[in-house]
Design an enzyme around this catalytic site. Structure first.
Site, PDB file in Angstrom:
ATOM      1  N   ASN A 130     -10.095  -0.215  -0.111  1.00 43.99           N
ATOM      2  CA  ASN A 130      -8.637  -0.079  -0.074  1.00 43.99           C
ATOM      3  C   ASN A 130      -8.072  -0.603  -1.395  1.00 43.99           C
ATOM      4  OD1 ASN A 130      -5.898  -0.385   0.354  1.00 43.99           O
ATOM      5  ND2 ASN A 130      -6.092  -1.349   2.360  1.00 43.99           N
ATOM      6  N   CYS A 155       0.816  -1.224   0.000  1.00 43.65           N
ATOM      7  CA  CYS A 155       0.000   0.000   0.000  1.00 43.65           C
ATOM      8  C   CYS A 155       0.847   1.270   0.000  1.00 43.65           C
ATOM      9  CB  CYS A 155      -0.943   0.018   1.195  1.00 43.65           C
ATOM     10  SG  CYS A 155      -2.065  -1.367   1.173  1.00 43.65           S
ATOM     11  N   HIS A 157      -3.395   7.155   2.793  1.00 45.04           N
ATOM     12  CA  HIS A 157      -3.843   5.860   2.275  1.00 45.04           C
ATOM     13  C   HIS A 157      -5.244   5.535   2.801  1.00 45.04           C
ATOM     14  CE1 HIS A 157      -4.015   1.814   1.022  1.00 45.04           C
ATOM     15  NE2 HIS A 157      -3.751   1.274   2.202  1.00 45.04           N
TER      16      HIS A 157
END
Ligand code: ACO
Length: 326
Positions: A283, A116, A253
């Site tokens: 996500n 990520c 994020h």
């Protein structure tokens, strides 16, 4: 003040696959429900790539939009960095295929793997090339088909992720060397391999010979995400003698809305300054930060001259924080 080469954001692009999967849709094949997912994560829906649609396809769409918005031709790009955890194949780099499809044949192209945090790692790497005049135009992409590594029998992870891609074009330009410059002003990357097994995929070419599925110790990752996000942003601001109030937007994020709320609260920053895409995208791993940048740009939230902080944490654990003026 000495002059300094800066990496300026020329443009941003993105792509989300057509298929939207709501929490209600998921509840038809996973033992879950809309209320649990929304309350625990803030996610309402996510996009999934179609059968036969790969990470490279998403990346090419996002990159093409970023190039168009930048007014830069593919032949002008001399560096392509693609952040992904879900490459088309084990090798060669998916960036190579993206280069071929864009026709950016002057460029060196490689993938970067920091899950990520990959897009921030990619931006910091591209910035390092641009600042020493090893490249003039860089294309940095975050692209994922995370749906392909989800275990549909593990409801604690499969409800969290979505597919997508985001991209930016950077150009090296001379600045004044101070915080008034446009572009990337400062970046910090971190890894703490002691948490390797908190968030990982249980497969790979050298171990099982399969690509494996996402495994996560959710509560520990949550705790680390909040603590490291706050700590790294505070350090970055201190190093640049800035206060939280100097930052116009926090583009963090998009893993969980509760993580974002907790981090913003601990930083003492108003939640309205956090750019949010989590509810409709879930996500998207390395794509989440550039997709949030694109959202903020499209919605007119992000204006030229705004001071922004980008931050992402993921498997590794690896995390990166970046200060920039849009
Ligand atoms: N639907 C319904 N119930 C569920 C679901 C679901 N999808 N998942 C778990 N539950 C149940 C559990 O079984 C448990 O039930 P029990 O109390 O009867 O045992 C209960 O809900 C609570 O489960 P927890 O796992 O304790 O829930 P928690 O509040 O910790 O939330 C979550 C879980 C959302 C995963 C949270 O821990 C989290 O967001 N962690 C961080 C995730 C993250 O940031 N990941 C980053 C990934 S980035 C990258 O690098 C890929």
């Amino acid at each position: 003040m000495s002059t300094s080469t800066r990496s300026i954001f020329l443009g941003v692009g993105g792509y989300l696959p057509e298929r939207i999967v709501t929490n209600h849709d998921l509840a038809e094949w996973v033992d879950t429900n809309d209320e649990w997912i929304r309350e625990r994560t803030g996610i309402r829906a996510r996009h999934f790539a179609a059968e036969g649609e790969f990470t490279s396809d998403l990346a090419v769409r996002a990159a093409a939009e970023a190039l168009e918005n930048s007014g830069i031709a593919a032949e002008q790009i001399d560096l392509i960095i693609l952040a992904t955890t879900t490459p088309d194949n084990t090798f060669p780099a998916t960036a190579s295929l993206v280069q071929q499809r864009l026709g950016a044949f002057r460029s060196a192209a490689f993938d970067i793997q920091a899950v990520c945090a990959g897009f921030i790692f990619g931006l910091a790497t591209a910035d390092a090339f641009l600042r020493v005049h090893r490249a003039r135009h860089a294309l940095v992409i975050g692209a994922e088909t995370f749906s392909r590594i989800l275990d549909w029998k593990d409801r604690t992870t499969c409800v969290l992720f979505g597919d997508g891609a985001g991209a930016v074009v950077l150009e090296a330009r001379e600045g004044e060397g101070g915080l008034g410059d446009h572009g990337i002003l400062s970046a910090r990357l971190h890894t703490d391999g002691r948490h390797y097994d908190k968030l990982y995929v249980d497969g790979g070419p050298s171990t099982t010979g399969t690509s494996g599925f996402v495994r996560m110790v959710g509560r520990e990752v949550f705790r680390q995400a909040v603590a490291r996000t706050v700590e790294s942003i505070e350090t970055l601001l201190q190093e640049n003698q800035l206060a939280i109030t100097d930052i116009d937007h926090f583009i963090l994020h998009q893993a969980n809305e509760r993580i974002l709320k907790a981090a913003m609260e601990k930083l003492g920053a108003p939640f309205e300054k956090a750019v949010l895409t989590i509810s409709e995208q879930g996500n998207t791993s390395a794509a989440s930060v550039p997709l949030a940048m694109r959202h903020a740009h499209q919605e007119g939230i992000l204006k030229r001259g705004d001071l922004i902080v980008l931050e992402a944490l993921g498997g590794g654990l690896s995390w990166g924080t970046l200060l920039a003026r849009w």
